[in-house]
Design an enzyme around this catalytic site. Structure first.
Site, PDB file in Angstrom:
ATOM      1  N   THR A  14     -38.857  12.463  31.111  1.00  0.00           N
ATOM      2  CA  THR A  14     -38.996  14.028  31.431  1.00  0.00           C
ATOM      3  C   THR A  14     -38.133  15.076  31.003  1.00  0.00           C
ATOM      4  O   THR A  14     -38.696  16.094  30.492  1.00  0.00           O
ATOM      5  CB  THR A  14     -38.828  14.106  33.315  1.00  0.00           C
ATOM      6  N   LYS A 107     -25.953  13.552  36.864  1.00  0.00           N
ATOM      7  CA  LYS A 107     -24.902  13.676  38.100  1.00  0.00           C
ATOM      8  C   LYS A 107     -24.212  12.334  38.396  1.00  0.00           C
ATOM      9  O   LYS A 107     -22.990  12.164  38.677  1.00  0.00           O
ATOM     10  CB  LYS A 107     -25.467  14.298  39.292  1.00  0.00           C
ATOM     11  N   GLU A 131     -24.360  21.327  32.895  1.00  0.00           N
ATOM     12  CA  GLU A 131     -24.833  22.428  33.736  1.00  0.00           C
ATOM     13  C   GLU A 131     -26.272  21.719  34.733  1.00  0.00           C
ATOM     14  O   GLU A 131     -26.195  22.081  35.831  1.00  0.00           O
ATOM     15  CB  GLU A 131     -25.260  23.556  33.169  1.00  0.00           C
ATOM     16  N   GLY A 136     -30.185  21.450  38.900  1.00  0.00           N
ATOM     17  CA  GLY A 136     -31.050  21.526  37.763  1.00  0.00           C
ATOM     18  C   GLY A 136     -30.999  22.731  36.873  1.00  0.00           C
ATOM     19  O   GLY A 136     -29.909  23.032  36.164  1.00  0.00           O
ATOM     20  N   ILE A 138     -30.200  26.008  37.957  1.00  0.00           N
ATOM     21  CA  ILE A 138     -29.352  26.811  38.661  1.00  0.00           C
ATOM     22  C   ILE A 138     -28.026  26.712  37.705  1.00  0.00           C
ATOM     23  O   ILE A 138     -27.320  25.954  37.785  1.00  0.00           O
ATOM     24  CB  ILE A 138     -29.241  26.861  40.246  1.00  0.00           C
ATOM     25  N   GLY A 189     -45.440  13.302  43.027  1.00  0.00           N
ATOM     26  CA  GLY A 189     -44.360  13.244  42.115  1.00  0.00           C
ATOM     27  C   GLY A 189     -42.964  13.943  42.374  1.00  0.00           C
ATOM     28  O   GLY A 189     -42.262  13.789  41.531  1.00  0.00           O
ATOM     29  N   ASP A 203     -27.995  11.443  46.418  1.00  0.00           N
ATOM     30  CA  ASP A 203     -28.421  12.483  45.082  1.00  0.00           C
ATOM     31  C   ASP A 203     -27.427  13.692  45.664  1.00  0.00           C
ATOM     32  O   ASP A 203     -26.861  14.009  44.574  1.00  0.00           O
ATOM     33  CB  ASP A 203     -29.757  12.610  45.042  1.00  0.00           C
ATOM     34  N   LYS A 207     -23.836  15.405  43.409  1.00  0.00           N
ATOM     35  CA  LYS A 207     -23.952  16.933  43.091  1.00  0.00           C
ATOM     36  C   LYS A 207     -22.650  17.491  43.867  1.00  0.00           C
ATOM     37  O   LYS A 207     -21.864  18.231  43.205  1.00  0.00           O
ATOM     38  CB  LYS A 207     -25.161  17.697  43.236  1.00  0.00           C
ATOM     39  N   GLY A 304     -37.089  19.179  37.624  1.00  0.00           N
ATOM     40  CA  GLY A 304     -38.443  19.379  36.697  1.00  0.00           C
ATOM     41  C   GLY A 304     -37.929  19.321  35.124  1.00  0.00           C
ATOM     42  O   GLY A 304     -36.951  19.994  34.813  1.00  0.00           O
TER      43      GLY A 304
HETATM   44  N1  NAP Z   1     -36.257  14.960  36.010  1.00  0.00           N
HETATM   45  C1  NAP Z   1     -35.431  15.965  36.432  1.00  0.00           C
HETATM   46  O1  NAP Z   1     -35.913  16.589  37.090  1.00  0.00           O
HETATM   47  C2  NAP Z   1     -33.807  15.977  36.423  1.00  0.00           C
HETATM   48  C3  NAP Z   1     -33.390  16.996  36.995  1.00  0.00           C
HETATM   49  C4  NAP Z   1     -31.881  17.257  36.737  1.00  0.00           C
HETATM   50  C5  NAP Z   1     -31.136  16.142  36.316  1.00  0.00           C
HETATM   51  N2  NAP Z   1     -31.812  15.060  35.785  1.00  0.00           N
HETATM   52  C6  NAP Z   1     -31.052  14.005  35.009  1.00  0.00           C
HETATM   53  O2  NAP Z   1     -31.516  13.927  33.682  1.00  0.00           O
HETATM   54  C7  NAP Z   1     -31.317  12.491  33.007  1.00  0.00           C
HETATM   55  C8  NAP Z   1     -32.920  12.133  32.574  1.00  0.00           C
HETATM   56  O3  NAP Z   1     -33.646  12.214  33.625  1.00  0.00           O
HETATM   57  P1  NAP Z   1     -35.445  11.892  33.357  1.00  0.00           P
HETATM   58  O4  NAP Z   1     -36.068  12.486  34.356  1.00  0.00           O
HETATM   59  O5  NAP Z   1     -35.423  12.622  32.052  1.00  0.00           O
HETATM   60  O6  NAP Z   1     -35.356  10.361  33.081  1.00  0.00           O
HETATM   61  P2  NAP Z   1     -36.377   9.473  32.478  1.00  0.00           P
HETATM   62  O7  NAP Z   1     -37.773  10.369  32.479  1.00  0.00           O
HETATM   63  O8  NAP Z   1     -36.533   8.338  33.265  1.00  0.00           O
HETATM   64  O9  NAP Z   1     -36.048   9.398  31.007  1.00  0.00           O
HETATM   65  C9  NAP Z   1     -35.025   8.507  30.689  1.00  0.00           C
HETATM   66  C10 NAP Z   1     -34.918   8.388  29.182  1.00  0.00           C
HETATM   67  O10 NAP Z   1     -34.007   7.436  28.749  1.00  0.00           O
HETATM   68  C11 NAP Z   1     -34.474   6.562  27.737  1.00  0.00           C
HETATM   69  N3  NAP Z   1     -33.618   5.289  28.093  1.00  0.00           N
HETATM   70  C12 NAP Z   1     -33.544   4.525  28.877  1.00  0.00           C
HETATM   71  N4  NAP Z   1     -32.834   3.437  28.675  1.00  0.00           N
HETATM   72  C13 NAP Z   1     -32.397   3.680  27.272  1.00  0.00           C
HETATM   73  C14 NAP Z   1     -31.585   2.999  26.372  1.00  0.00           C
HETATM   74  N5  NAP Z   1     -30.804   1.895  26.665  1.00  0.00           N
HETATM   75  N6  NAP Z   1     -31.508   3.463  25.137  1.00  0.00           N
HETATM   76  C15 NAP Z   1     -32.064   4.626  24.763  1.00  0.00           C
HETATM   77  N7  NAP Z   1     -32.592   5.328  25.667  1.00  0.00           N
HETATM   78  C16 NAP Z   1     -32.918   4.878  26.878  1.00  0.00           C
HETATM   79  C17 NAP Z   1     -36.094   6.204  28.441  1.00  0.00           C
HETATM   80  O11 NAP Z   1     -36.633   5.693  27.132  1.00  0.00           O
HETATM   81  P3  NAP Z   1     -38.128   5.393  27.383  1.00  0.00           P
HETATM   82  O12 NAP Z   1     -38.768   6.664  27.255  1.00  0.00           O
HETATM   83  O13 NAP Z   1     -38.557   4.798  25.797  1.00  0.00           O
HETATM   84  O14 NAP Z   1     -38.306   4.301  28.310  1.00  0.00           O
HETATM   85  C18 NAP Z   1     -36.498   7.683  28.554  1.00  0.00           C
HETATM   86  O15 NAP Z   1     -37.039   8.199  27.615  1.00  0.00           O
HETATM   87  C19 NAP Z   1     -30.682  11.745  34.428  1.00  0.00           C
HETATM   88  O16 NAP Z   1     -29.358  11.528  34.436  1.00  0.00           O
HETATM   89  C20 NAP Z   1     -31.188  12.675  35.472  1.00  0.00           C
HETATM   90  O17 NAP Z   1     -30.380  12.336  36.578  1.00  0.00           O
HETATM   91  C21 NAP Z   1     -33.192  14.902  35.577  1.00  0.00           C
END
Ligand code: NAP
Length: 437
Positions: A14, A107, A131, A136, A138, A189, A203, A207, A304
């Site tokens: 994402t 986090k 950040e 997110g 902010i 979602g 969670d 933070k 997001g």
């Molecule tokens: N989503 C949000 O709104 C949001 C907001 C703030 C912070 N965050 C933080 O941002 C980070 C990512 O979140 P996300 O929502 O983007 O997660 P996500 O959609 O689950 O994406 C995780 C990514 O990591 C890859 N991955 C997993 N294991 C791996 C490995 N061993 N080697 C290489 N790549 C690997 C996955 O590969 P594949 O795609 O090939 O499976 C995927 O592309 C997290 O720390 C989360 O807490 C997210």
């Protein structure tokens, strides 16, 4: 123009895919702002064949994010995998040790290993920017770390989990149950298939632990957080809160007290007229109280792809603009080695107002017995009201008490006493009231 900044991104989910897309769509604007190009030269994810809706064909592919982290093809390593151990920890550590700047949105990783990673970054003279890890989009980290220099923080609190705020907002607006709102959040979602981590407060706690370190110059201590989730908030609580001029929010609160630092995550009653009570749906908000500035509140999208990418790209842009050889500011506002040990204030010593909802047998003397238990524990009441509930054969009453400032210990003792007296027909509900402007 300076040489292009070469970016390696591990994780193309994402957030990662949004970062790649925005870097490409805003390339010329970012080049103008940073005085150099920002180019994604290498990427890593698990599944190379997956269509992510973004073009990464020009970037070198790494199956192993640790190899990417150490690669000579990058200047900045961006970790968007997630998780507090495993590949995320290994690759962030490897990148810092290899003298690369790191940007992360993780986090969970920072809450557990933030201080030791900061020590490596500071030793190597590189930036560790995060950040997106708190609230997110902010910009609260930059605000606390840079814009509020010289301020002494007395309290920091916020709505740090969009899923919980979405559920509580809909429960209030539509009179729905917690379970129905959670199902909708999952369908839209906003909540994970296993929502425990969000709704039980973990969670928010992660933070909060990062904000606590920035606010009070102490080591991160995510295991030392008092935590209650929102799963036992009922319509009866929401309605009573409204009648009393309050709204229920899941807050993370960190506060300096005489006996140490309070870190707590729990459902909280905030005055309906306060600014934080107006933060609805998936929106997040962080309030910081300081001696010089007074109270500041930032609110905005806490999750997001786009909102999180905005914070990640802001961190990358800071690195692009940083001067080579320049001594960077410390990761948590003070050098990691000088962060004080975290001194936990006992939850029983917490002082504040309380909302207490009791369902009691409808019989003579119960009301007086409840009031006596309160008085015996030196709890003075702002209000006490009772409503009839239940059927004629099985009559019970709801007694709602709002206390003046008292201690957690006194409230627990009084409620334990009332429970032992045998007057209750249901579990007592206790919700802390938080002062908010
Ligand atoms: N989503 C949000 O709104 C949001 C907001 C703030 C912070 N965050 C933080 O941002 C980070 C990512 O979140 P996300 O929502 O983007 O997660 P996500 O959609 O689950 O994406 C995780 C990514 O990591 C890859 N991955 C997993 N294991 C791996 C490995 N061993 N080697 C290489 N790549 C690997 C996955 O590969 P594949 O795609 O090939 O499976 C995927 O592309 C997290 O720390 C989360 O807490 C997210």
């Amino acid at each position: 123009m300076a040489e292009a900044l070469r970016i390696g991104i591990a994780g193309l989910g994402t957030v990662g895919a949004s970062v790649v897309r925005v870097l490409s769509e805003k390339a010329s604007e970012l080049t103008r702002q940073c005085g150099r190009q920002l180019v994604v030269t290498a990427v890593s994810a698990r599944d190379r064949s997956r269509n992510r809706g973004v073009d990464v064909a020009a970037a070198k592919w790494f199956d192993d994010p640790v190899e990417l982290a150490k690669s000579a093809d990058i200047d900045v390593f961006v970790e968007l995998i997630g998780g507090d151990e495993g590949p995320a920890r290994a690759c962030v550590k490897a990148a810092l040790e290899a003298g690369k700047h790191v940007v992360t949105a993780n986090k969970a990783l920072l809450a557990k290993h933030g201080v030791s990673l900061a020590e490596i970054a500071e030793k190597k003279g590189v930036l560790l920017n995060y950040e997106a890890a708190v609230a997110g989009g902010i910009p609260i980290i930059k605000t606390m770390r840079e814009a509020m220099a010289g301020n002494s923080v007395t309290r920091v609190f916020g709505i740090l989990n969009g899923t919980c705020n979405y559920i509580l907002t809909r429960m209030e607006a539509e009179g729905l149950s917690f379970e129905d709102c959670l199902k909708d959040a999952q369908r839209l979602g906003y909540a994970e298939a296993d929502p425990t981590f969000d709704i039980e407060g973990n969670d928010t706690a992660h933070k909060l632990s990062i904000l606590t370190s920035l606010a009070f110059g102490c080591k991160i201590s995510a295991d030392d957080i008092y935590m209650e989730g929102i799963s036992n908030i009922s319509q009866a609580d929401i309605r009573a809160a409204g009648e009393l001029g309050y709204r229920i929010k899941l807050l993370g609160v960190a506060q300096q007290t005489d006996s140490g630092i309070e870190q707590r995550v729990h459902p909280t009653m905030v005055p309906t007229a306060s600014v934080i009570a107006q933060v609805h749906g998936v929106t997040n908000a962080v309030a910081v109280e300081t001696d010089i500035l007074g109270e500041l509140l930032l609110s905005g999208p806490g999750a997001g792809g786009n909102a999180t990418a905005s914070a990640v790209i802001g961190d990358i842009a800071d690195i692009a603009k940083s001067r080579p050889g320049f001594q960077h500011g410390p990761v948590f506002g003070r050098p990691a080695k000088e962060l004080k040990p975290y001194k936990r204030a006992k939850m029983r010593a917490h002082e504040g107002g309380y909302f207490i909802r009791l369902t009691v047998h409808d019989r003579v003397g119960v009301f007086a017995a409840v009031a006596k238990r309160m008085a015996d524990n030196d709890i003075s009441l702002e209000s006490i009201v009772q409503h009839a509930v239940g059927t004629e054969e099985n009559a019970s009453k709801t007694v709602i008490l709002v206390t003046h400032e008292t201690t957690e210990a006194a409230v627990r003792k009084a409620v334990d006493g009332i429970t032992k007296d045998g007057h209750l027909t249901d579990k007592p509900q206790v919700i802390r009231i938080e002062r908010a402007g």
